[in-house]
Design a protein around this motif. Structure first.
Motif, PDB file in Angstrom:
ATOM      1  N   LEU A 327      20.460  40.375  66.545  1.00  0.00           N
ATOM      2  CA  LEU A 327      20.336  39.026  67.076  1.00  0.00           C
ATOM      3  C   LEU A 327      21.594  38.540  67.791  1.00  0.00           C
ATOM      4  CD1 LEU A 327      18.198  36.753  67.064  1.00  0.00           C
ATOM      5  CD2 LEU A 327      19.325  35.839  65.027  1.00  0.00           C
ATOM      6  N   LYS A 328      22.750  39.028  67.385  1.00  0.00           N
ATOM      7  CA  LYS A 328      24.019  38.471  67.860  1.00  0.00           C
ATOM      8  C   LYS A 328      24.144  38.387  69.385  1.00  0.00           C
ATOM      9  CE  LYS A 328      29.014  38.764  67.133  1.00  0.00           C
ATOM     10  NZ  LYS A 328      30.117  39.490  66.429  1.00  0.00           N
ATOM     11  N   PRO A 329      23.837  39.452  70.149  1.00  0.00           N
ATOM     12  CA  PRO A 329      23.976  39.314  71.607  1.00  0.00           C
ATOM     13  C   PRO A 329      23.032  38.286  72.210  1.00  0.00           C
ATOM     14  CG  PRO A 329      22.966  41.418  71.023  1.00  0.00           C
ATOM     15  CD  PRO A 329      23.467  40.820  69.756  1.00  0.00           C
ATOM     16  N   PHE A 330      21.863  38.105  71.621  1.00  0.00           N
ATOM     17  CA  PHE A 330      20.922  37.129  72.159  1.00  0.00           C
ATOM     18  C   PHE A 330      21.319  35.701  71.770  1.00  0.00           C
ATOM     19  CE2 PHE A 330      18.503  40.955  72.743  1.00  0.00           C
ATOM     20  CZ  PHE A 330      17.825  40.719  73.930  1.00  0.00           C
ATOM     21  N   VAL A 331      22.039  35.558  70.663  1.00  0.00           N
ATOM     22  CA  VAL A 331      22.613  34.250  70.329  1.00  0.00           C
ATOM     23  C   VAL A 331      23.633  33.851  71.385  1.00  0.00           C
ATOM     24  CG1 VAL A 331      24.119  33.040  68.700  1.00  0.00           C
ATOM     25  CG2 VAL A 331      22.183  34.361  67.855  1.00  0.00           C
ATOM     26  N   LYS A 332      24.480  34.797  71.777  1.00  0.00           N
ATOM     27  CA  LYS A 332      25.453  34.512  72.830  1.00  0.00           C
ATOM     28  C   LYS A 332      24.743  34.178  74.145  1.00  0.00           C
ATOM     29  CE  LYS A 332      29.140  34.431  72.730  1.00  0.00           C
ATOM     30  NZ  LYS A 332      30.035  33.248  72.601  1.00  0.00           N
ATOM     31  N   LEU A 333      23.676  34.919  74.468  1.00  0.00           N
ATOM     32  CA  LEU A 333      22.886  34.621  75.667  1.00  0.00           C
ATOM     33  C   LEU A 333      22.331  33.201  75.602  1.00  0.00           C
ATOM     34  CD1 LEU A 333      21.245  35.365  78.237  1.00  0.00           C
ATOM     35  CD2 LEU A 333      19.464  36.239  76.680  1.00  0.00           C
ATOM     36  N   ALA A 334      21.776  32.824  74.460  1.00  0.00           N
ATOM     37  CA  ALA A 334      21.189  31.488  74.311  1.00  0.00           C
ATOM     38  C   ALA A 334      22.246  30.408  74.522  1.00  0.00           C
ATOM     39  CB  ALA A 334      20.552  31.349  72.924  1.00  0.00           C
ATOM     40  N   GLU A 335      23.430  30.609  73.950  1.00  0.00           N
ATOM     41  CA  GLU A 335      24.532  29.653  74.149  1.00  0.00           C
ATOM     42  C   GLU A 335      24.892  29.519  75.622  1.00  0.00           C
ATOM     43  OE1 GLU A 335      27.728  31.158  71.706  1.00  0.00           O
ATOM     44  OE2 GLU A 335      27.552  29.434  70.380  1.00  0.00           O
ATOM     45  N   LYS A 366      14.626  30.339  65.606  1.00  0.00           N
ATOM     46  CA  LYS A 366      15.276  29.122  65.127  1.00  0.00           C
ATOM     47  C   LYS A 366      16.771  29.176  65.413  1.00  0.00           C
ATOM     48  CE  LYS A 366      15.976  26.193  61.050  1.00  0.00           C
ATOM     49  NZ  LYS A 366      15.686  26.008  59.605  1.00  0.00           N
ATOM     50  N   ALA A 367      17.373  30.331  65.117  1.00  0.00           N
ATOM     51  CA  ALA A 367      18.798  30.495  65.400  1.00  0.00           C
ATOM     52  C   ALA A 367      19.052  30.480  66.900  1.00  0.00           C
ATOM     53  CB  ALA A 367      19.313  31.794  64.795  1.00  0.00           C
ATOM     54  N   LEU A 368      18.167  31.122  67.667  1.00  0.00           N
ATOM     55  CA  LEU A 368      18.330  31.146  69.112  1.00  0.00           C
ATOM     56  C   LEU A 368      18.206  29.750  69.708  1.00  0.00           C
ATOM     57  CD1 LEU A 368      16.295  34.363  70.034  1.00  0.00           C
ATOM     58  CD2 LEU A 368      18.773  34.125  69.822  1.00  0.00           C
ATOM     59  N   THR A 369      17.230  28.979  69.229  1.00  0.00           N
ATOM     60  CA  THR A 369      17.062  27.610  69.722  1.00  0.00           C
ATOM     61  C   THR A 369      18.277  26.763  69.382  1.00  0.00           C
ATOM     62  OG1 THR A 369      14.648  27.688  69.634  1.00  0.00           O
ATOM     63  CG2 THR A 369      15.665  25.513  69.513  1.00  0.00           C
ATOM     64  N   SER A 370      18.788  26.927  68.176  1.00  0.00           N
ATOM     65  CA  SER A 370      19.984  26.181  67.785  1.00  0.00           C
ATOM     66  C   SER A 370      21.150  26.531  68.701  1.00  0.00           C
ATOM     67  CB  SER A 370      20.346  26.484  66.332  1.00  0.00           C
ATOM     68  OG  SER A 370      19.341  26.030  65.451  1.00  0.00           O
ATOM     69  N   PRO A 379      29.123  20.252  76.084  1.00  0.00           N
ATOM     70  CA  PRO A 379      29.984  19.598  77.078  1.00  0.00           C
ATOM     71  C   PRO A 379      30.183  18.111  76.826  1.00  0.00           C
ATOM     72  CG  PRO A 379      28.495  21.121  78.177  1.00  0.00           C
ATOM     73  CD  PRO A 379      28.060  21.055  76.733  1.00  0.00           C
ATOM     74  N   GLN A 380      29.245  17.459  76.135  1.00  0.00           N
ATOM     75  CA  GLN A 380      29.366  16.037  75.828  1.00  0.00           C
ATOM     76  C   GLN A 380      29.737  15.783  74.377  1.00  0.00           C
ATOM     77  OE1 GLN A 380      29.193  13.469  77.845  1.00  0.00           O
ATOM     78  NE2 GLN A 380      28.664  14.618  79.687  1.00  0.00           N
ATOM     79  N   VAL A 381      29.366  16.689  73.471  1.00  0.00           N
ATOM     80  CA  VAL A 381      29.584  16.488  72.036  1.00  0.00           C
ATOM     81  C   VAL A 381      30.352  17.696  71.508  1.00  0.00           C
ATOM     82  CG1 VAL A 381      28.496  15.957  69.827  1.00  0.00           C
ATOM     83  CG2 VAL A 381      27.367  15.288  71.959  1.00  0.00           C
ATOM     84  N   ALA A 382      31.665  17.643  71.578  1.00  0.00           N
ATOM     85  CA  ALA A 382      32.487  18.822  71.341  1.00  0.00           C
ATOM     86  C   ALA A 382      32.345  19.388  69.928  1.00  0.00           C
ATOM     87  CB  ALA A 382      33.958  18.497  71.629  1.00  0.00           C
ATOM     88  N   ASP A 383      32.101  18.549  68.927  1.00  0.00           N
ATOM     89  CA  ASP A 383      32.086  19.008  67.545  1.00  0.00           C
ATOM     90  C   ASP A 383      30.723  19.519  67.092  1.00  0.00           C
ATOM     91  OD1 ASP A 383      34.762  18.517  67.000  1.00  0.00           O
ATOM     92  OD2 ASP A 383      34.397  16.418  66.553  1.00  0.00           O
ATOM     93  N   VAL A 384      29.815  19.776  68.012  1.00  0.00           N
ATOM     94  CA  VAL A 384      28.489  20.249  67.643  1.00  0.00           C
ATOM     95  C   VAL A 384      28.547  21.701  67.195  1.00  0.00           C
ATOM     96  CG1 VAL A 384      27.879  21.033  69.962  1.00  0.00           C
ATOM     97  CG2 VAL A 384      26.067  20.308  68.392  1.00  0.00           C
ATOM     98  N   ASN A 385      27.642  22.082  66.289  1.00  0.00           N
ATOM     99  CA  ASN A 385      27.515  23.483  65.920  1.00  0.00           C
ATOM    100  C   ASN A 385      26.041  23.867  65.890  1.00  0.00           C
ATOM    101  OD1 ASN A 385      26.387  22.938  63.273  1.00  0.00           O
ATOM    102  ND2 ASN A 385      28.448  22.440  62.583  1.00  0.00           N
ATOM    103  N   MET A 386      25.764  25.124  65.539  1.00  0.00           N
ATOM    104  CA  MET A 386      24.402  25.626  65.609  1.00  0.00           C
ATOM    105  C   MET A 386      23.443  24.896  64.669  1.00  0.00           C
ATOM    106  SD  MET A 386      24.876  27.950  67.874  1.00  0.00           S
ATOM    107  CE  MET A 386      26.111  29.090  68.490  1.00  0.00           C
ATOM    108  N   VAL A 387      23.975  24.368  63.575  1.00  0.00           N
ATOM    109  CA  VAL A 387      23.122  23.683  62.618  1.00  0.00           C
ATOM    110  C   VAL A 387      22.927  22.216  63.011  1.00  0.00           C
ATOM    111  CG1 VAL A 387      22.901  22.968  60.204  1.00  0.00           C
ATOM    112  CG2 VAL A 387      23.739  25.248  60.756  1.00  0.00           C
TER     113      VAL A 387
END
Length: 531
Positions: A327-335, A366-370, A379-387
């Motif tokens: 999943l890891k490379p596709f998580v980076k793609l999604a980001e 779910k992880a990819l969407t996050s 770009p607007q909310v710097a402290d956001v994370n995947m969760v």
């Protein structure tokens, strides 16, 4: 062998006990975070580091931390952690994004009251036996207009409290939809209008390139006479010297500040001015909030060190240990796909559609969407994370939809993101090749093949001869080296796009020179985390 954690800041004893109860060895040294040399000397012994704001997790410290796997920040802000350095070393950085929202919002309301009624100065005067009743004339809050700069998790709590006080609330937030604004009972406005109408202004945004110095001399000049300004968010959002000058001139009637450009703030242009109330970054300082975030970070770090579970990570999504390699490379793609649209979108987002095609439809979407959503709003909310990203999107009233389908094209699997705003619709698609690196395969419905780089430039133009020459010449004249150049068009003579992967960031002056050519319709610099 049991994992070992260092607690280098003041966390509650209950949180320390959670580590012990879960089978994690823990050293509770709450003052070592202030001793940089000592911390660097001992950090190599630990798998985890639990901190608050006093410990500075620098690149130098991370390089000395040979065993370190996770840094847990009890609180939301991770300004004191070098995230890129941690990511490069494979160190997960966790925070607790929602543990102190109410506490911070309440502190903003407290400062609003204190400034409106000059309570600290009146208290000092009275306790000195002066009884200067006529000196401390205040203003009512009822019926006044409160301007919220930022209406996310904390801002929305402030809005509800202010509405309960019979204030009229106007809000500026690029990600606040009309539907969410109506639900909250606030009026969504542009920043310029907020400045003109607000009697009180309170800030609830992170410190980013877009928000730094959002209130300066020019902004203050456009405000109402006698405005009062509250900042419990981040130092640097307000230019303190400009505000101090406005207070001395009488343009601004008062200010309440919990955060400063330099902290600890032993001096500031605001200190000593009339009706300026200052507190030492107390926004999250209540017993309830301190306990909540401490317990939460101890649980999260224990779960990761003992089970491999990742929760509330800044630099990694929630992914099980079994699925991580695929999943890891596709998580980076999604980001990357989310970050592309987030950087080129200026107006409020109304809808987000994500299509998973082929092999991606069978992944942990779910992880990819996050990951998509985190990239989109970072770009607007710097402290956001995947969760926290999906929650923040929901809070803003953005409609999210997902679709999965069997393989429909030449790629084994790809992700397509479509974002609708009041102004337009944007779409981008990408995939990962066998090397695991993300690539753009379609933008605006136009096919192309573009490698993703740390610094890129996206341009649109009418399909016509000479575009490559224009871009190449202007970039060459500016000393900008183009590492990769990808082109696409929808039809001959129709719409065309270009993605340029460049070695260094491209400044506004270079882009202005590019845009001076009438053939180039738009040019946007892009930055991606490709570590």
């Amino acid at each position: 062998m049991a994992p070992r954690v260092l607690v280098s800041d003041k966390l509650s004893e209950t949180a320390v006990q959670i580590f012990r109860d879960r089978g994690v060895e823990v050293d509770f040294l709450p003052d070592v975070g202030k001793d940089k040399e000592k911390l660097q000397e001992i950090i190599g012994q630990y798998d985890g580091l639990a901190i608050r704001s006093a410990t500075k997790v620098t690149q130098k410290l991370i390089e000395a931390a040979d065993k370190l796997k996770v840094v847990g920040r009890a609180g939301i802000g991770v300004d004191n952690v070098d995230i890129p350095a941690a990511s490069r070393r494979g160190v997960i950085v966790m925070n607790t994004p929602f543990g102190n929202s109410i506490t911070t919002a309440e502190h903003a309301i407290a400062l609003l009251f204190a400034v409106a009624r000059q309570i600290p100065a009146a208290d000092a005067s009275t306790q000195a036996g002066k009884w200067e009743k006529s000196k401390f004339m205040g203003v009512e809050i009822t019926g006044k207009t409160l301007g919220l700069i930022g209406c996310g998790n904390i801002g929305s709590v402030v809005a509800s409290r202010a509405i309960g006080l019979k204030m009229h609330v106007v809000a500026f937030d690029p990600f606040l939809s009309a539907e969410r604004a109506e639900e909250l009972g606030v009026e969504k406005v542009e920043l310029e209008e907020l400045f003109k109408r607000a009697d009180f202004i309170t800030l609830h945004v992170p410190l980013t390139d877009k928000t730094r110095a959002i209130i300066d001399a020019e902004a203050i000049a456009s405000m109402k006479e006698g405005v009062r300004i509250i900042n419990c968010a981040r130092g640097g959002l307000v230019v303190e010297a400009d505000l101090a000058a406005a207070i001395r001139s009488g343009k601004v009637a008062g200010a309440g500040f919990d955060v400063f450009e330099v902290e600890p703030a032993v001096e500031s242009p605001l200190f000593g001015l009339p009706n300026v109330v200052c507190t030492p970054h107390l926004g999250a300082s209540t017993n309830e909030a301190q306990e909540n975030v401490a317990l939460q970070v101890a649980e999260q770090m224990s779960d990761y060190l003992l089970k491999g579970a990742v929760t509330n990570a800044i630099n990694m999504p929630s992914i099980s240990a079994e699925e991580a390699p695929r999943l890891k490379p596709f998580v980076k793609l999604a980001e990357v796909l989310g970050a592309f649209v987030g950087q080129v979108t200026e107006s409020a987002i109304k809808e987000v559609e994500i299509l998973y095609d082929g092999s991606t439809a069978n992944m942990n979407t779910k992880a990819l969407t996050s990951a998509v959503l985190a990239g989109l709003i970072r770009p607007q909310v710097a402290d956001v994370n995947m969760v926290s990203a999906p929650i923040m999107v929901k809070e803003r009233g953005i409609i999210l939809s997902e679709a999965r389908r069997d393989k429909s094209g030449v790629f084994d699997g790809y992700i397509k993101l479509t974002v609708k705003t009041a102004a337009n619709t944007r779409s981008v698609a990408g995939t990962c090749f066998s090397d695991g690196k993300p690539r753009f395969i379609q933008i605006k419905g136009i096919n192309l093949d573009a490698e993703v780089g740390a610094n890129m430039v996206y341009t649109t133009n009418a399909d016509a001869p000479g575009i490559i020459g224009i871009l190449g010449t202007e970039f060459a004249n500016a000393g900008v080296n183009i590492a990769n150049f990808s082109l696409g068009r929808n039809r001959p003579g129709g719409d065309a796009i270009a993605l340029l992967y460049v070695d260094d960031p491209v400044g506004e002056k270079v882009l202005d020179l590019v845009l001076a050519h009438k053939e180039i319709l738009s040019a946007k610099p892009l930055v991606f985390d490709v570590a």
